[in-house]
Design an enzyme around this catalytic site. Sequence first.
Site, mmCIF file in Angstrom:
data_model
loop_
_atom_site.group_PDB
_atom_site.id
_atom_site.type_symbol
_atom_site.label_atom_id
_atom_site.label_comp_id
_atom_site.label_asym_id
_atom_site.label_seq_id
_atom_site.Cartn_x
_atom_site.Cartn_y
_atom_site.Cartn_z
ATOM 1 N N LYS A 75 -20.980 49.196 5.422
ATOM 2 C CA LYS A 75 -20.515 47.860 5.787
ATOM 3 C C LYS A 75 -19.723 47.110 4.713
ATOM 4 C CE LYS A 75 -21.397 46.593 9.933
ATOM 5 N NZ LYS A 75 -20.949 45.524 10.809
ATOM 6 N N ASP A 122 -27.700 41.520 10.185
ATOM 7 C CA ASP A 122 -28.981 42.184 10.372
ATOM 8 C C ASP A 122 -29.332 42.961 9.109
ATOM 9 O OD1 ASP A 122 -27.314 44.607 10.650
ATOM 10 O OD2 ASP A 122 -26.750 43.590 12.490
HETATM 11 C C1 LIG Z 1 -25.568 50.919 9.808
HETATM 12 C C2 LIG Z 1 -24.747 50.302 10.862
HETATM 13 N N1 LIG Z 1 -24.114 51.078 11.727
HETATM 14 C C3 LIG Z 1 -23.350 50.562 12.709
HETATM 15 C C4 LIG Z 1 -23.194 49.202 12.857
HETATM 16 C C5 LIG Z 1 -22.370 48.675 13.996
HETATM 17 O O1 LIG Z 1 -21.225 48.004 13.618
HETATM 18 P P1 LIG Z 1 -20.577 46.922 14.584
HETATM 19 O O2 LIG Z 1 -21.514 45.761 14.653
HETATM 20 O O3 LIG Z 1 -19.277 46.616 13.977
HETATM 21 O O4 LIG Z 1 -20.450 47.543 15.928
HETATM 22 C C6 LIG Z 1 -23.830 48.345 11.961
HETATM 23 C C7 LIG Z 1 -23.687 46.901 12.066
HETATM 24 O O5 LIG Z 1 -24.304 46.126 11.378
HETATM 25 C C8 LIG Z 1 -24.630 48.911 10.943
HETATM 26 O O6 LIG Z 1 -25.277 48.141 10.046
#
Ligand SMILES: Cc1ncc(COP(=O)(O)O)c(C=O)c1O
Length: 398
Positions: A75, A122
């Site tokens: 992220k 989150d």
């Molecule tokens: C580890 C991880 N994977 C995938 C996502 C999904 O990303 P998005 O919210 O842009 O769809 C997040 C989002 O916080 C994440 O923390």
Amino acid sequence: MDQIKWAVNQMPASDDAQLPVMSLENVAKARAFHQSFPQYAVTPLAKLGGMAQYLGLGGFYVKDESYRFGLNAFKVLGGSFAMARYIAEQLGRDVSEMTYDYLTSQTLKDEFGQATFFTATDGNHGRGVAWAANKLGQKAVVLMPKGTVQTRFDNIAREGAKVTIEEVNYDECVRRANALAEQTEHGVMVQDTAWDGYEKIPAWIMQGYGTMASEAAEQLEADGVKRPTHVFVQAGVGSLAGAVVGYFANRYPDNPPKFIVMEAQAADCLYQGAKAGDGKIRFVEGDLATIMAGLACGEPNTISWDILRNHVACFVSCPDWVSAKGMRMLGAPVKGDPQVVSGESGAVGMGLISTLMQSDEYKELREAIGLDENSQVLMFSTEGDTDPVNYKKIVWGE
Ligand SMILES: Cc1ncc(COP(=O)(O)O)c(C=O)c1O
């Protein structure tokens, strides 16, 4: 056991006006920015040849983001690049001038001063924003939803950010953080999702995620895979999915891979939109209770949705067991394959792909997306064990 649900994309196409957000040129700028950090290294692309053979695939590759900047998740790529582009814009300069050395220099302090970057998270996005703010001498305020685990809170507090756990869900935290940013002098909202009227910063965040996609494409090519035939990507609000799909659609315009977007069933807003079929966004409300904390978002990114509705083959809604299975499989791979420590939001692709290949219950979906022994499959393990207690519980049965 709850069922996996899916919707083959039959939505009417739009004019695709958002696809240029993820142009190769924009992503190259993000990549150059990230490369200027002393902590930058290309994350591994785990080649799971034994697993591919076991499942009956031509090739199977997992981009392992647990190695990203020592932060255990991808992220940070988004928040950091958006901060750089914001500062560049304020100074009337191009982002290519915003190198790590420049952003941490006295000249920058004199010219720009200090902003406070607000965000809701989150866990992973907020940690990335807090980390980048800390490294670049800026301030960060981070709001987290109810149910947030202590480790994720501590990791953000450790970066010097002001962080709170609110009594509301993720989408409500976004609204609160936005209101706080508006009330604060030199306050800037850096949110990893877009809504009508808030599009610039999330578009920059998506470009930042492009670094990961461009690395993966190059790593595949270096391994002799000219392009993947299938790209599986998970979604919360869908910024990541829009970034990955947009980048690969731009990189292989004549022969794009098949894109499959996966969500947590408790927060499957994109799937609901695809199922409705009219091209309009749908929301999912409530507590969005799932082990996939990073995917627990019920309100899609509007920019990203536009890319996804035009380019995605299939939207899949996955119960928690899919991700738990994926975590175990990646943690204990076929002998000879590299291990990938993959957290709840990272492993859903593994669980889905293996279920599709192994269970005739999902034959229809497997055939709909044409997954077979000729497929070269790419997925993204977007986080490691960001909740180490739950990781051990799921993988070790502790
Ligand atoms: C580890 C991880 N994977 C995938 C996502 C999904 O990303 P998005 O919210 O842009 O769809 C997040 C989002 O916080 C994440 O923390």
